[in-house]
Design a protein around this motif. Structure first.
Motif, PDB file in Angstrom:
ATOM      1  N   GLN A  66      39.382  75.036  40.109  1.00  0.00           N
ATOM      2  CA  GLN A  66      38.994  75.195  38.720  1.00  0.00           C
ATOM      3  C   GLN A  66      40.057  75.875  37.852  1.00  0.00           C
ATOM      4  N   VAL A  67      40.824  76.778  38.442  1.00  0.00           N
ATOM      5  CA  VAL A  67      41.764  77.593  37.664  1.00  0.00           C
ATOM      6  C   VAL A  67      43.197  77.181  37.996  1.00  0.00           C
ATOM      7  N   PRO A  68      43.935  76.661  37.050  1.00  0.00           N
ATOM      8  CA  PRO A  68      45.315  76.228  37.327  1.00  0.00           C
ATOM      9  C   PRO A  68      46.262  77.408  37.524  1.00  0.00           C
ATOM     10  N   LEU A  69      47.198  77.206  38.406  1.00  0.00           N
ATOM     11  CA  LEU A  69      48.248  78.195  38.649  1.00  0.00           C
ATOM     12  C   LEU A  69      49.426  77.880  37.740  1.00  0.00           C
TER      13      LEU A  69
ATOM     14  N   THR B 171      66.276  84.870  34.997  1.00  0.00           N
ATOM     15  CA  THR B 171      66.482  84.585  36.425  1.00  0.00           C
ATOM     16  C   THR B 171      65.225  84.819  37.248  1.00  0.00           C
ATOM     17  N   LYS B 172      64.139  85.183  36.586  1.00  0.00           N
ATOM     18  CA  LYS B 172      62.901  85.522  37.292  1.00  0.00           C
ATOM     19  C   LYS B 172      61.905  84.367  37.224  1.00  0.00           C
ATOM     20  N   GLN B 173      61.233  84.149  38.347  1.00  0.00           N
ATOM     21  CA  GLN B 173      60.181  83.140  38.402  1.00  0.00           C
ATOM     22  C   GLN B 173      58.838  83.875  38.401  1.00  0.00           C
ATOM     23  N   TRP B 174      57.976  83.551  37.437  1.00  0.00           N
ATOM     24  CA  TRP B 174      56.674  84.192  37.325  1.00  0.00           C
ATOM     25  C   TRP B 174      55.590  83.209  37.770  1.00  0.00           C
ATOM     26  N   ARG B 175      54.706  83.715  38.581  1.00  0.00           N
ATOM     27  CA  ARG B 175      53.574  82.938  39.096  1.00  0.00           C
ATOM     28  C   ARG B 175      52.316  83.702  38.710  1.00  0.00           C
ATOM     29  N   TYR B 176      51.392  83.031  38.005  1.00  0.00           N
ATOM     30  CA  TYR B 176      50.238  83.780  37.503  1.00  0.00           C
ATOM     31  C   TYR B 176      49.068  82.867  37.177  1.00  0.00           C
ATOM     32  N   TYR B 177      47.880  83.479  37.101  1.00  0.00           N
ATOM     33  CA  TYR B 177      46.671  82.820  36.612  1.00  0.00           C
ATOM     34  C   TYR B 177      46.293  83.470  35.287  1.00  0.00           C
ATOM     35  N   ASP B 178      45.782  82.663  34.378  1.00  0.00           N
ATOM     36  CA  ASP B 178      45.365  83.161  33.064  1.00  0.00           C
ATOM     37  C   ASP B 178      44.078  82.437  32.697  1.00  0.00           C
ATOM     38  N   PHE B 179      42.957  83.164  32.688  1.00  0.00           N
ATOM     39  CA  PHE B 179      41.674  82.508  32.457  1.00  0.00           C
ATOM     40  C   PHE B 179      40.768  83.378  31.604  1.00  0.00           C
ATOM     41  N   GLY B 180      39.968  82.726  30.776  1.00  0.00           N
ATOM     42  CA  GLY B 180      39.062  83.429  29.884  1.00  0.00           C
ATOM     43  C   GLY B 180      39.446  83.191  28.434  1.00  0.00           C
ATOM     44  N   PRO B 181      38.584  83.588  27.502  1.00  0.00           N
ATOM     45  CA  PRO B 181      38.857  83.367  26.070  1.00  0.00           C
ATOM     46  C   PRO B 181      40.160  84.008  25.635  1.00  0.00           C
TER      47      PRO B 181
ATOM     48  N   TYR C 142      43.188  88.558  43.306  1.00  0.00           N
ATOM     49  CA  TYR C 142      42.226  88.973  42.286  1.00  0.00           C
ATOM     50  C   TYR C 142      41.335  87.817  41.829  1.00  0.00           C
ATOM     51  N   TYR C 143      41.191  86.804  42.664  1.00  0.00           N
ATOM     52  CA  TYR C 143      40.427  85.643  42.215  1.00  0.00           C
ATOM     53  C   TYR C 143      38.966  85.976  41.964  1.00  0.00           C
ATOM     54  N   LYS C 144      38.418  86.959  42.663  1.00  0.00           N
ATOM     55  CA  LYS C 144      37.028  87.348  42.423  1.00  0.00           C
ATOM     56  C   LYS C 144      36.857  88.009  41.057  1.00  0.00           C
ATOM     57  N   GLN C 145      37.859  88.739  40.618  1.00  0.00           N
ATOM     58  CA  GLN C 145      37.795  89.340  39.286  1.00  0.00           C
ATOM     59  C   GLN C 145      37.926  88.257  38.210  1.00  0.00           C
ATOM     60  N   ILE C 146      38.816  87.295  38.434  1.00  0.00           N
ATOM     61  CA  ILE C 146      38.994  86.225  37.457  1.00  0.00           C
ATOM     62  C   ILE C 146      37.696  85.437  37.298  1.00  0.00           C
ATOM     63  N   MET C 147      37.068  85.085  38.415  1.00  0.00           N
ATOM     64  CA  MET C 147      35.842  84.297  38.359  1.00  0.00           C
ATOM     65  C   MET C 147      34.726  85.045  37.646  1.00  0.00           C
ATOM     66  N   SER C 148      34.538  86.300  38.027  1.00  0.00           N
ATOM     67  CA  SER C 148      33.405  87.062  37.494  1.00  0.00           C
ATOM     68  C   SER C 148      33.591  87.450  36.029  1.00  0.00           C
TER      69      SER C 148
ATOM     70  N   ASP D 139      39.245  70.795  32.069  1.00  0.00           N
ATOM     71  CA  ASP D 139      38.665  70.533  30.765  1.00  0.00           C
ATOM     72  C   ASP D 139      37.517  71.471  30.444  1.00  0.00           C
ATOM     73  N   SER D 140      37.234  72.376  31.333  1.00  0.00           N
ATOM     74  CA  SER D 140      36.132  73.302  31.073  1.00  0.00           C
ATOM     75  C   SER D 140      36.436  74.634  31.710  1.00  0.00           C
ATOM     76  N   GLN D 141      35.744  75.642  31.249  1.00  0.00           N
ATOM     77  CA  GLN D 141      35.914  76.964  31.838  1.00  0.00           C
ATOM     78  C   GLN D 141      35.287  76.978  33.219  1.00  0.00           C
ATOM     79  N   LEU D 142      35.521  78.045  33.929  1.00  0.00           N
ATOM     80  CA  LEU D 142      35.005  78.178  35.287  1.00  0.00           C
ATOM     81  C   LEU D 142      33.492  78.126  35.265  1.00  0.00           C
ATOM     82  N   LEU D 143      32.927  77.228  36.078  1.00  0.00           N
ATOM     83  CA  LEU D 143      31.482  77.134  36.202  1.00  0.00           C
ATOM     84  C   LEU D 143      31.020  78.034  37.334  1.00  0.00           C
ATOM     85  N   PRO D 144      29.716  78.350  37.379  1.00  0.00           N
ATOM     86  CA  PRO D 144      29.233  79.206  38.465  1.00  0.00           C
ATOM     87  C   PRO D 144      29.614  78.621  39.806  1.00  0.00           C
TER      88      PRO D 144
END
Length: 392
Positions: free
Chosen positions: A17-20, A27-37, A56-62, A320-325
């Motif tokens: 559901q959440v794209p990386l 010279t730095k490579q950043w890897r991150y998730y960004d979710f929510g309004p 931290y995927y549980k924090q992102i989901m909740s 195309d949608s936010q994280l569903l339950p």
């Protein structure tokens, strides 16, 4: 520890559901998730040594379902604290984020404090979990730090993983240990070397312009890789900070005790004036009508696309949608907190380099010298037999 790791169902759902995002900045490579309004000031999560953005995927989901924006990042390959401050500031500029709230655990908490000290205008609040104020004790316990960048990858991983607390674990913590081991396996030699270098590089947190009332200290009361004295020193530095003690949870309560951690994070965000935008979360109605993805993302179809004006590239499929339950709710199934324990533990393990290398030296000696020994023994016995025959 289990021999085979099977990813938890809620983590598999999260990944679907959440794209990386992956972006190069300098010279730095950043890897991150960004979710929510995107209109909500973000809570940025910084992991410890063995942690990745995934822990931290549980924090992102909740929290995203409650109307908060959560950004979880990997610590990039930086080799001193000054480089970290500059790199992190460039990252925030690239994703067009100016005012942030930082949640850091172990090494991540230390780096969060350093950034708040040197860039006070950008940091609005801090949440520190099982963290510390300086690196002296870790430097003393790692005398081989000068050669860490030349140390083979398998030894660095072994050093990190030896920090896992021995003994029986409750199921959630046992699962979390497996999860962290799987995350450590994804880290390269340079990733591990740079993080260990940050742990032992001489530095300490100076006075912060941030008021104690905007700081929450979230510690666990059971075992922890960070010495109690270091945690006590941190609490002494911020006497008016809000305390959030967890009875159990170990080094990584965000995985083993997600319900409690998420509640404390939510209370902190409310206390510092960040209002959740539940009206922008699809499926949650407020005032009789649910928000749409386009409302929560400035008219963009992908909730995880960067803002229109930040020009940030990303990798991973769009949604195309936010994280569903989640079918396997993060609130009902936690992932033991120990995972990061490997991360934070690695800083604190009081092993001498000799102890670290000895098991592998034995293997090398056996594999390479034992055939030589057999060969020399054969030659000696053969010559002895020939001599005896000639004497006879």
């Amino acid at each position: 520890m289990k021999t085979a790791f099977s990813a938890p169902g809620d983590y598999i759902y999260f990944k679907s559901q959440v794209p990386l995002h992956k972006i190069p900045i300098g010279t730095k490579q950043w890897r991150y998730y960004d979710f929510g309004p995107k209109v909500v000031p973000p809570l940025i999560c910084l992991p410890g040594t063995a942690g990745t953005a995934d822990v931290y995927y549980k924090q992102i989901m909740s929290l995203s379902m409650k109307g908060y924006r959560v950004i979880s990042v990997d610590i990039p390959r930086v080799w001193n604290h000054h480089e970290w401050i500059q790199a992190f500031e460039k990252f925030l500029d690239a994703i067009d984020v100016h005012h942030i709230h930082l949640y850091g655990t172990s090494l991540g908490g230390f780096l969060a404090q350093l950034f708040a000290q040197h860039r006070p205008r950008r940091v609005r609040s801090l949440i520190l979990s099982n963290s510390f104020l300086d690196t002296r004790s870790f430097s003393a316990s790692m005398p081989w730090a000068p050669v860490v960048s030349w140390t083979p990858s398998f030894l660095l991983k072994r050093y990190v993983l030896t920090g896992i607390r021995d003994g029986p674990h409750e199921p959630f913590i046992a699962d979390s240990v497996d999860f962290v081991v799987s995350q450590v396996e994804t880290l390269s030699k340079d990733d591990l070397a740079s993080r260990l270098t940050l742990t032992v590089d001489a530095a300490s947190v100076g006075p912060l312009l941030l008021s104690d009332s905007f700081i929450t200290i979230m510690d666990t009361n059971d075992y922890c890789a960070i010495p109690q004295q270091l945690k006590h020193d941190l609490r002494e530095r911020y006497p008016e900070a809000r305390r959030a003690f967890l009875k159990t949870g170990g080094d990584f309560p965000f995985l083993s005790r997600p319900d409690e951690v998420n509640l404390h994070l939510q209370l902190h965000m409310r206390r510092v004036g960040v209002e959740a935008r539940t009206d922008l979360v699809p499926g949650i109605s407020k005032g009789g009508s649910g928000g749409s993805p386009s409302e929560g993302n400035d008219g963009r179809e992908d909730p995880d696309d960067p803002p229109k004006d930040d020009g940030e590239p990303s990798e991973g499929p769009s949604t195309d949608s936010q994280l569903l339950p989640t079918p396997e709710s993060s609130e009902s199934r936690s992932l033991g907190d120990q995972p990061l324990s490997n991360a934070s533990v690695c800083h604190v393990v009081n092993e001498d380099m000799t102890v670290l290398f000895l098991p592998h030296l034995q293997d090398i000696l056996f594999l390479h010298l034992f055939p030589l020994y057999l060969g020399s023994l054969y030659i000696t016995l053969n010559n002895s037999w020939k001599v005896r025959r000639s004497i006879k």
